[in-house]
Design a protein around this motif. Structure first.
Motif, PDB file in Angstrom:
ATOM      1  N   ARG A 257      -0.675 -56.702 -48.583  1.00 28.18           N
ATOM      2  CA  ARG A 257      -0.914 -55.279 -48.342  1.00 28.18           C
ATOM      3  C   ARG A 257      -0.815 -54.486 -49.650  1.00 28.18           C
ATOM      4  NH1 ARG A 257       3.140 -51.832 -46.867  1.00 28.18           N
ATOM      5  NH2 ARG A 257       4.451 -53.585 -46.223  1.00 28.18           N
ATOM      6  N   LEU A 258       0.239 -54.737 -50.409  1.00 26.31           N
ATOM      7  CA  LEU A 258       0.462 -53.959 -51.634  1.00 26.31           C
ATOM      8  C   LEU A 258      -0.545 -54.317 -52.716  1.00 26.31           C
ATOM      9  CD1 LEU A 258       4.351 -53.881 -51.813  1.00 26.31           C
ATOM     10  CD2 LEU A 258       2.764 -52.340 -50.663  1.00 26.31           C
TER      11      LEU A 258
ATOM     12  N   MET B  69       3.475 -58.094 -46.562  1.00 29.12           N
ATOM     13  CA  MET B  69       3.742 -56.980 -47.485  1.00 29.12           C
ATOM     14  C   MET B  69       2.993 -57.181 -48.798  1.00 29.12           C
ATOM     15  SD  MET B  69       5.732 -56.669 -50.443  1.00 29.12           S
ATOM     16  CE  MET B  69       7.214 -57.693 -50.279  1.00 29.12           C
TER      17      MET B  69
ATOM     18  N   HIS C 213       9.976 -54.645 -55.936  1.00 30.68           N
ATOM     19  CA  HIS C 213       9.783 -54.139 -54.574  1.00 30.68           C
ATOM     20  C   HIS C 213      11.055 -53.478 -54.067  1.00 30.68           C
ATOM     21  CE1 HIS C 213       9.798 -54.327 -50.161  1.00 30.68           C
ATOM     22  NE2 HIS C 213       8.499 -54.111 -50.270  1.00 30.68           N
ATOM     23  N   PRO C 214      10.979 -52.332 -53.419  1.00 30.82           N
ATOM     24  CA  PRO C 214       9.801 -51.641 -52.893  1.00 30.82           C
ATOM     25  C   PRO C 214       9.132 -50.676 -53.876  1.00 30.82           C
ATOM     26  CG  PRO C 214      11.743 -50.480 -52.166  1.00 30.82           C
ATOM     27  CD  PRO C 214      12.220 -51.662 -53.000  1.00 30.82           C
TER      28      PRO C 214
ATOM     29  N   TYR D  56       7.923 -60.146 -57.426  1.00 25.68           N
ATOM     30  CA  TYR D  56       8.117 -58.942 -56.603  1.00 25.68           C
ATOM     31  C   TYR D  56       9.506 -58.350 -56.820  1.00 25.68           C
ATOM     32  CZ  TYR D  56       3.694 -59.922 -54.431  1.00 25.68           C
ATOM     33  OH  TYR D  56       2.351 -60.128 -54.231  1.00 25.68           O
TER      34      TYR D  56
ATOM     35  N   TYR E  52       1.365 -54.808 -58.250  1.00 25.40           N
ATOM     36  CA  TYR E  52       1.461 -54.294 -56.876  1.00 25.40           C
ATOM     37  C   TYR E  52       1.932 -52.853 -56.917  1.00 25.40           C
ATOM     38  CZ  TYR E  52       6.208 -56.093 -57.862  1.00 25.40           C
ATOM     39  OH  TYR E  52       7.413 -56.392 -58.448  1.00 25.40           O
TER      40      TYR E  52
ATOM     41  N   TYR F  99       3.794 -49.363 -54.998  1.00 24.96           N
ATOM     42  CA  TYR F  99       5.024 -49.108 -54.237  1.00 24.96           C
ATOM     43  C   TYR F  99       4.742 -49.366 -52.760  1.00 24.96           C
ATOM     44  CZ  TYR F  99       2.380 -44.820 -53.825  1.00 24.96           C
ATOM     45  OH  TYR F  99       1.367 -43.931 -53.626  1.00 24.96           O
ATOM     46  N   ASP F 100       5.805 -49.717 -52.019  1.00 24.94           N
ATOM     47  CA  ASP F 100       5.676 -49.997 -50.588  1.00 24.94           C
ATOM     48  C   ASP F 100       5.948 -48.699 -49.816  1.00 24.94           C
ATOM     49  OD1 ASP F 100       5.909 -50.840 -47.945  1.00 24.94           O
ATOM     50  OD2 ASP F 100       6.795 -52.775 -48.524  1.00 24.94           O
TER      51      ASP F 100
ATOM     52  N   SER G 262       6.798 -49.808 -57.263  1.00 28.86           N
ATOM     53  CA  SER G 262       5.544 -50.400 -57.724  1.00 28.86           C
ATOM     54  C   SER G 262       5.765 -51.179 -59.010  1.00 28.86           C
ATOM     55  CB  SER G 262       4.520 -49.291 -57.995  1.00 28.86           C
ATOM     56  OG  SER G 262       5.010 -48.436 -59.024  1.00 28.86           O
TER      57      SER G 262
ATOM     58  N   ASP H 160       5.439 -47.881 -46.601  1.00 31.69           N
ATOM     59  CA  ASP H 160       6.097 -48.045 -45.302  1.00 31.69           C
ATOM     60  C   ASP H 160       7.597 -48.249 -45.484  1.00 31.69           C
ATOM     61  OD1 ASP H 160       3.476 -47.992 -44.674  1.00 31.69           O
ATOM     62  OD2 ASP H 160       3.353 -50.050 -43.916  1.00 31.69           O
ATOM     63  N   PHE H 161       7.939 -49.061 -46.470  1.00 30.77           N
ATOM     64  CA  PHE H 161       9.346 -49.357 -46.733  1.00 30.77           C
ATOM     65  C   PHE H 161      10.077 -48.090 -47.191  1.00 30.77           C
ATOM     66  CE2 PHE H 161      13.070 -50.970 -48.807  1.00 30.77           C
ATOM     67  CZ  PHE H 161      13.341 -52.208 -48.253  1.00 30.77           C
TER      68      PHE H 161
END
Lengths: 270, 298, 270, 298
Positions: free
Chosen positions: B291-292, B288, B234-235, B231, B242, B244-245, B237, B247-248
């Protein structure tokens, strides 16, 4: 598809109208590619491929060739858009071979923070001093290339206003017709801006002076609305048609197939 | 035969990045930034960095906010659907970060010349724009010796260090990507730079790479340090692993508009965590991640 | 490996000697790559990796990184040579990034139909007129690049003769020291020819004049043999050592592991 | 959506190659030449062709012997372990084929400029050689506008047609290679040329290509004609499918030294067969195929 499909829709929104207009600029045999935050162009490409231009080649995010995305995702630069592609094109070494070549990828849908009466674009800075600007804009990215590489540019602008359509850009990040007339040609540059599709009207460029001209006004938009929302004096022909409405089939495809989540709406009223 | 380059992110950044360096940063708006390396640059309080990006995102916003960078060489900076990078904007508008703005072909030409030890490479982009006159040290309109059209000569750029994030890397630094689109930067950034730091989702044995040698995109002999950081982007992608985040990104976009809120976010997510593991838990690691992955559907 | 492995072999052939000499030019941290018809260099790289330079990076045929070929195949440009590579490097876009860069791939083993007293090479034409030559040679390929890109060039020549080692090449396909002295340096060119390994001797270049110089003579080869086989006057120091023999271990590896089919012998007596 | 470009080799060559054209020919000594297309050029008695090769082999020897080509633009011509191309040599020495000899970087630069619509691209190769003065129309030493070292400007080259052989292609012309090293030419030849003819071991549906889009090396929109020709590279190799045919190369190398023998070989293998199938049987098709596959051990 029934004959009614070709009937002009009565029930449509401005985003659907703009997508319909943009899609009509692309034909079989063209290759189209999109950048980021390009919900209207992506919807237009998908629409063209589903209707009048099944042979329009699409290079999603300038890397995924002939993809089959389920729908428009939350970003036009993410893998869901280029899912099921036939080729992943590498950018540095490969994409630019085709983009610079001049035989392919000749039409681009582009946006800019400022566009002036001669189609020059600014995505760099607002204010007089480049190094301490009033507003630092994102930057020219590929636009500064496309403006000079002989491409046919189709600007879209969901927020037609005196701030986005100005008499003279603060900074030229992408070449339009420069000072107008033959200035662009004299510099050896082919192509150039062809049209500007806004939330109020469709504009193009007067062939001699290269000044921006009103081609059609959207349904219910008056000349005064357009004048008031434009930061310079447009060339306005004696009679200005209403922008052709999308067909019922186009509207259905946009709403039900292409962009059921309504991502296209995000571009408006920023 | 193996030349083992495996190290920690702390060690890699401490050893290979000096104050004032020009750092080429893999990044495409919300995609594929080597964020673990970026946070380490900030934690080690590097100063006076020049940052090279094709399209910078939250990484550039953080480096600007932290005062780590004082110049940018690139084509664009934006978090796409999450808006402009407010802290970068403020830093530029306040004169604390100086921008050398280049079109994509001009940036590619500068780096391509750097990689190939040529004094310059030409482009036909930018002709007619104000960006040429703005940058006489690095862009010059020159005649074609064969009588054709003029071109813009783009002066060679050789970054001191390139920061790259990858799916797989072996101990010698051979870098491989899973089938996905290759990030634009991979094509040239690490090839132009004097040093290369590779962070990867996974360090694997060379034998794994030998199963698909056509998917190795960077030879180990150009790489100086190898770090395993799951990861690590992160955030942003890192497809197909995974996405992109959102929410973050949204949380930062909101916080970044207010000094106190920005500092608070920064303390919690960037300065606070003393390790990548701590960073992930601060970002609700497990939740997280699923979710991703889930939303990316891979 | 027993101490005896390091003993000089008594039983060795000239091809094995040349491979041993070439292998000693390559060290850990170097990157080596081979072109076609390069049995001696390929054997030398494989030998170095098995003995004093396990960390020598090898890019087989300039495309297969760190391969594990079973043995030297019938061509040094075929897939058996790059079997089990860790990377397949693309040529046009990628290989030249590393080859031109100056930090990597700095040493090349190269051959040429003609080599002159200043290390200039000719692989283009024999005869006065380029367009109606007496003999059309294969062409400069990558040699014309490597001669100018600051590389350290190690020529090998299995057929030391007045035809291959000439006073002045008919045509300069690859830059050596040009007219000698500082001429190469004055042109801004770094690197250049470092040594010439033939079936009779090892030659290098006198630092000031840049004239070709005898460094060592192979076992059983006399000064007269060398003079008679060289098309110009070599710089010959007062005492010339015998070329160090390969070790018994080197000979064993070449014969049993690296090139059991004796492909290396093909280069001789053409 | 499909734009079907599938045709026969006869039709493809008849439609897209004109007398006098500059033809870019995929080839690497004994590797990967589009030989079925080459034989068709000869059968259709094309005249005055310029041939662009990185390293030409038996294809160039045949085109020279047949009098199809009168100029070569390339870096080398050789059959490697099977010796020099004797018929090409004779043609050049007799003044019937004119050679523009370029180093690899200079040829790449000329084609790269052609692909990218630039008037030229620079190299630092060739400086100090006689090849620059020999070729003033296409190579010029120019100053660096930034005060660095001079470079050799290599004038853009745009071949009329590129002939490519591939493992897989779909009806639209999307070209894919099986995991193997990519032939040098694929990187630039078809991208610089005005037209592209692709012969392939196999024509497949696009769905097959979509399983490994990262292995597609040429987009269909640049391709004009697609032809299925199994063993289309014979007698050159096409790894990993089959290796070069040593016996065939040796037979030609021997025959080519004698006019009558060369003509006899030519009648049997090039002019005689009226189809690719006939060509293969003349070359002991089945036996040859298993031999080459066997020896390649794939």
């Amino acid at each position: 598809m029934s004959g009614e499909a070709y009937q002009e829709a009565r029930d449509y929104t401005v985003d659907e109208l703009m997508i319909s207009v943009l899609s009509n600029f692309f034909e079989d045999g063209d290759q189209a590619c999109n950048g980021m935050a390009s919900f209207l162009p992506v919807s237009a490409f998908m629409l063209a491929r589903l209707t009048h231009a099944p042979g329009l080649v699409w290079l999603a995010s300038a890397t995924g060739l002939e993809p089959r995305p389920a729908k428009v995702p939350a970003s036009t630069l993410e893998s869901q858009l280029w899912s099921d592609s036939v080729m992943y094109m590498e950018q540095y070494g490969d994409f630019w071979n085709y983009a610079m070549n001049g035989r392919w990828l000749q039409k681009f849908c582009v946006g800019a923070a400022q566009l002036d009466m001669y189609g020059n674009a600014n995505n760099s800075v607002i204010g007089a001093d480049f190094h301490t600007p009033k507003v630092r804009l994102p930057g020219t990215a590929g636009l500064g290339d496309m403006g000079s590489l002989g491409k046919l540019l189709y600007y879209w602008n969901p927020n037609h206003s005196p701030r986005s359509l100005v008499e003279k850009v603060d900074f030229v990040s992408a070449a339009g017709y420069l000072g107008g007339g033959d200035e662009r040609e004299d510099l050896g540059l082919a192509g150039g801006p062809q049209a500007v599709v806004t939330n109020l009207a469709v504009l193009d460029f007067e062939p001699e002076s290269k000044r921006m001209r009103l081609r059609s006004a959207h349904r219910g938009v008056t000349m005064d609305d357009i004048r008031a929302a434009t930061g310079f004096e447009l060339v306005i022909p004696t009679d200005v048609p209403t922008t052709p409405a999308p067909t019922e089939e186009q509207v259905r495809l946009i709403r039900e197939v292409i962009d059921p989540d309504g991502m296209r709406k995000r571009e408006f009223g920023r | 035969m193996a030349n083992n380059k495996i190290t920690s992110i702390e060690e890699a950044i401490a050893t290979h990045v000096r104050h004032g360096d020009v750092v080429a940063l893999q990044n495409m708006a919300t995609q594929a930034a080597p964020m673990a390396a970026v946070r380490e640059l900030i934690r080690q309080d590097k100063r006076g960095l020049g940052v090279v990006v094709l399209v910078g995102g939250i990484a550039v916003d953080w480096l600007s906010f932290a005062g780590v960078m004082d110049r940018l060489i690139g084509a664009a900076v934006t978090m796409e659907q999450f808006g402009l990078c407010q802290r970068y904007r403020k830093a530029v508008e306040g004169g604390r970060v100086r921008v050398e703005e280049l079109s994509e072909t001009a940036l590619n030409a500068r780096l391509g010349a750097g990689a190939r030890n040529l004094p310059y490479l030409p482009t036909r982009g930018l002709i007619g724009t104000d960006l040429i006159g703005q940058n006489p040290d690095n862009l010059r309109l020159v005649e074609d010796p064969f009588g054709g059209p003029a071109v813009v000569a783009c002066r060679a750029l050789v970054p001191d260090v390139a920061l790259v994030h990858a799916h797989r890397v072996d101990a010698e630094g051979n870098v491989q990507y899973k089938p996905t689109t290759l990030w634009p930067d991979i094509g040239i950034f690490p090839k132009a730079a004097r040093k290369v730091i590779v962070t990867a989702e996974e360090i694997v044995s060379s034998d794994i790479l030998r199963r698909s040698p056509d998917r190795t995109v960077l030879p180990g002999f150009v790489v100086d340090a190898v770090v395993e950081v799951p990861y690590g982007a992160h955030p942003t992608s890192f497809f197909p692993e995974y996405r992109y985040d959102s929410d973050f990104h949204l949380a930062w976009a909101k916080a970044s508009r207010d000094d106190a809120a920005a500092q608070e976010f920064f303390d919690r997510h960037v300065l606070g965590p003393t390790s990548h593991a701590e960073y992930l838990s601060a970002a609700e690691g497990a939740a997280m991640m699923s979710r991703l992955r889930g939303r990316e559907g891979v």
